[in-house]
Design a protein around this motif. Structure first.
Motif, mmCIF file in Angstrom:
data_model
loop_
_atom_site.group_PDB
_atom_site.id
_atom_site.type_symbol
_atom_site.label_atom_id
_atom_site.label_comp_id
_atom_site.label_asym_id
_atom_site.label_seq_id
_atom_site.Cartn_x
_atom_site.Cartn_y
_atom_site.Cartn_z
ATOM 1 N N SER A 3 0.865 -1.221 0.026
ATOM 2 C CA SER A 3 0.123 -0.065 -0.012
ATOM 3 C C SER A 3 0.872 1.416 0.093
ATOM 4 C CB SER A 3 -0.879 0.016 1.105
ATOM 5 O OG SER A 3 -1.789 -1.123 1.080
ATOM 6 N N LEU A 5 0.626 5.585 0.150
ATOM 7 C CA LEU A 5 -0.180 6.933 0.609
ATOM 8 C C LEU A 5 0.465 8.118 -0.353
ATOM 9 C CD1 LEU A 5 -2.203 8.413 2.395
ATOM 10 C CD2 LEU A 5 -0.198 8.933 3.611
ATOM 11 N N ARG A 36 -7.616 1.879 -2.864
ATOM 12 C CA ARG A 36 -8.045 1.588 -1.947
ATOM 13 C C ARG A 36 -9.043 2.558 -1.246
ATOM 14 N NH1 ARG A 36 -4.660 -1.811 2.635
ATOM 15 N NH2 ARG A 36 -6.233 -2.166 4.210
ATOM 16 N N GLU A 37 -8.659 3.919 -1.104
ATOM 17 C CA GLU A 37 -9.566 4.840 -0.664
ATOM 18 C C GLU A 37 -9.116 6.209 -0.973
ATOM 19 O OE1 GLU A 37 -9.838 4.462 3.520
ATOM 20 O OE2 GLU A 37 -7.580 3.845 3.712
ATOM 21 N N VAL A 50 -5.054 6.274 -1.414
ATOM 22 C CA VAL A 50 -4.167 4.913 -1.232
ATOM 23 C C VAL A 50 -4.348 4.140 -2.089
ATOM 24 C CG1 VAL A 50 -3.728 3.023 0.199
ATOM 25 C CG2 VAL A 50 -4.396 5.040 1.619
ATOM 26 N N TRP A 81 2.952 2.571 2.974
ATOM 27 C CA TRP A 81 2.248 2.845 3.910
ATOM 28 C C TRP A 81 1.921 1.432 4.480
ATOM 29 C CZ3 TRP A 81 -3.076 5.560 4.615
ATOM 30 C CH2 TRP A 81 -3.314 6.018 5.918
ATOM 31 N N ILE A 83 -0.331 -0.144 6.502
ATOM 32 C CA ILE A 83 -1.442 -0.017 7.186
ATOM 33 C C ILE A 83 -1.918 -1.205 8.270
ATOM 34 C CG2 ILE A 83 -3.992 0.143 7.016
ATOM 35 C CD1 ILE A 83 -3.397 1.181 4.118
ATOM 36 N N THR A 84 -1.818 -0.873 9.442
ATOM 37 C CA THR A 84 -1.874 -1.803 10.702
ATOM 38 C C THR A 84 -3.217 -2.018 11.025
ATOM 39 O OG1 THR A 84 -1.564 -0.084 12.355
ATOM 40 C CG2 THR A 84 0.486 -1.312 11.438
ATOM 41 N N LEU A 85 -4.283 -1.120 10.936
ATOM 42 C CA LEU A 85 -5.860 -1.168 11.339
ATOM 43 C C LEU A 85 -6.470 -0.553 10.290
ATOM 44 C CD1 LEU A 85 -7.362 -2.255 13.605
ATOM 45 C CD2 LEU A 85 -6.998 -0.141 14.815
ATOM 46 N N SER A 86 -7.698 -1.200 9.872
ATOM 47 C CA SER A 86 -8.453 -0.655 8.666
ATOM 48 C C SER A 86 -9.890 -1.166 8.959
ATOM 49 C CB SER A 86 -7.988 -0.600 7.501
ATOM 50 O OG SER A 86 -8.608 0.013 6.505
ATOM 51 N N ARG A 87 -10.829 -0.274 8.620
ATOM 52 C CA ARG A 87 -11.993 -1.081 8.528
ATOM 53 C C ARG A 87 -12.527 -1.658 6.854
ATOM 54 N NH1 ARG A 87 -16.110 0.880 12.616
ATOM 55 N NH2 ARG A 87 -14.940 2.086 13.889
#
Length: 87
Positions: A3, A5, A36-37, A50, A81, A83-87
């Motif tokens: 990922s 950013l 991704r977003e 991302v 990036w 990413i360690t926590l995402s919804r």
């Protein structure tokens, strides 16, 4: 795949006519599974998104195809990036 950013910060050369081509670019990435977003900063100074890519070089090449970059409307910063926590 990793990922990345992408921070897009408006330059003095920003012109609102680039917004729709930028959104089309993001839609293309989303449809291809690479985005991704994304979103804009509420203060109007730019935004971020991302993307998924094989390497930092590939992510940078992809981001540099964004009309925000090709027109000089925004400066883009690309960072890998974790990413360690995402919804």
């Amino acid at each position: 795949m990793s990922s990345y950013l992408v921070l897009a910060l408006r330059t003095p050369r920003f012109d609102a006519t680039v917004v729709e081509p930028h959104r089309d670019f993001l839609r293309h990435l989303f449809d291809g599974g690479q985005l991704r977003e994304s979103g804009s900063f509420t203060d109007g100074t730019g935004g971020a998104y991302v993307i998924e890519a094989e390497s930092l070089d590939a992510a940078t090449e992809l981001a540099h195809a964004d009309p925000l970059h090709t027109t000089g409307a925004s400066e883009l910063v690309v960072r890998e990036w974790d990413i360690t926590l995402s919804r």
